[in-house]
Write a protein that holds these residues in place. Structure first.
Motif, PDB file in Angstrom:
ATOM      1  N   LYS A 195       2.483   1.607  -3.431  1.00 22.78           N
ATOM      2  CA  LYS A 195       1.492   2.120  -4.383  1.00 22.78           C
ATOM      3  C   LYS A 195       1.369   3.632  -4.254  1.00 22.78           C
ATOM      4  N   HIS A 253      -3.123  -3.910  -5.083  1.00 20.06           N
ATOM      5  CA  HIS A 253      -2.665  -2.521  -4.998  1.00 20.06           C
ATOM      6  C   HIS A 253      -2.183  -2.011  -6.355  1.00 20.06           C
ATOM      7  N   ASP A 273      -5.289  -0.947  -8.064  1.00 13.82           N
ATOM      8  CA  ASP A 273      -5.726   0.324  -7.489  1.00 13.82           C
ATOM      9  C   ASP A 273      -4.866   1.477  -8.000  1.00 13.82           C
ATOM     10  N   GLU A 305       0.832  -1.204   0.000  1.00 11.39           N
ATOM     11  CA  GLU A 305       0.000   0.000   0.000  1.00 11.39           C
ATOM     12  C   GLU A 305       0.870   1.260   0.000  1.00 11.39           C
TER      13      GLU A 305
END
Length: 319
Positions: free
Chosen positions: A53, A86, A89, A50
């Motif tokens: 990302k 991720h 995303d 995360e």
């Protein structure tokens, strides 16, 4: 800057991600480069996808540096749900919606075969957001309903409530305003002690009232959202929503709506009083109620240069 560097020294990847999300735009380019370099090292060390990302996104959006290919290489070589989720995303964050949906569909098929309901719920939710970006509201609602159901079955109450709030927002977006209001009202007794969820509810109402050009009500909903979020990082999101409303009012020359409502924000947020007084002064000046000198005097009391820049932007930098 100091808070982020401290989190980096502590190797607290979660905190670094949180601070970057909310504070990256406050850093100068050289400061941001320094922070991102250290954060990338930490993300790789901790395998915190995360954070990685977010770093790739900030490099792209703030510095024009493409780190997406590096994250792609890592995600596909690692071949785990978390890494690829991720990555999908990240595609969505950088506007590659169809690419994001393609990877989300692959993940949904894989996780369905494994029977991993938690991952399935996360994918449904993210796919709903992607379809919303494409203004495909019926598909977005269908997927958000599936996400809500999955979260409910998992016993994840807060995620379930959050999905239902977003589902109500999607109903508003697709023109089902009465249904959206009714759905939110039904949730209120269940979330009254959850400030972040209450703030989200008020932001949905704000969107509804703004769409109806009921700006007094929209501003009040911004106030309620900010009060609910006062103790958390979600305050930045509610503050941004307020600025969007003020900006729209400036564009429409509805200066009286601004200056007649700013005192309630000044009184509720003493630490931001000079900022809100400055916004009021700009609106009064643009409506011909005060002269330039009086407006400048109000702006001169704003000590935070970022807030001063924001007030000047709202007034189209007339001062």
């Amino acid at each position: 800057m100091e808070e982020i560097m401290k989190a980096l020294e502590m190797k607290d990847a979660e905190k670094v991600a949180e601070l970057l999300y909310y504070k990256a735009d406050e850093l100068e380019d050289e400061e941001l480069k320094e922070v991102l370099k250290k954060a990338e090292e930490l993300a790789k060390e901790k395998k915190h996808h995360e954070l990685y990302k977010l770093i790739a996104y900030i490099y792209q959006e703030f510095l024009g540096v493409n780190k997406i290919s590096e994250f792609e290489e890592l995600a596909f070589s690692e071949d785990t749900f978390e890494a690829k989720f991720h990555l999908a995303d990240l595609y969505a964050l950088t506007g590659e919606i169809e690419k994001a949906l393609g990877l989300f569909r692959e993940l949904l098929e894989e996780e369905t075969a494994k029977g991993n309901k938690e991952n399935i719920a996360k994918v449904y939710y993210s796919m709903a957001l992607a379809h919303e970006e494409l203004a495909e509201y019926d598909k977005a609602k269908e997927l958000m309903e599936k996400a809500a159901k999955a979260f409910e079955e998992l016993g994840k109450e807060e995620d379930y409530m959050h999905a239902l709030i977003y589902l109500a927002y999607l109903k508003f977006e697709s023109g089902e305003v009465s249904e959206a209001k009714a759905d939110i009202a039904k949730l209120l007794p269940r979330i009254k002690d959850k400030p972040t969820l209450m703030a989200q509810v008020h932001l949905v109402f704000e969107e509804i009232f703004e769409d109806e050009e009921n700006y007094d009500a929209a501003l009040q909903e911004c106030l309620y959202a900010m009060l609910e979020a006062r103790e958390g990082e979600y305050l930045d999101i509610t503050f941004d929503a307020l600025i969007d409303v003020i900006w729209q009012l400036m564009l429409e020359d509805k200066f009286d709506v601004i200056y007649e409502n700013m005192d309630m924000f000044s009184n509720a947020f003493e630490d931001l009083r000079e900022f809100f007084d400055g916004v009021k002064a700009i609106a009064l000046f643009k409506d011909g109620k005060i002269d330039a000198e009086e407006a400048k005097k109000a702006l001169g009391k704003i000590k935070d240069p970022r807030l001063l820049d924001l007030v000047q932007l709202l007034g189209e930098a007339e001062f």
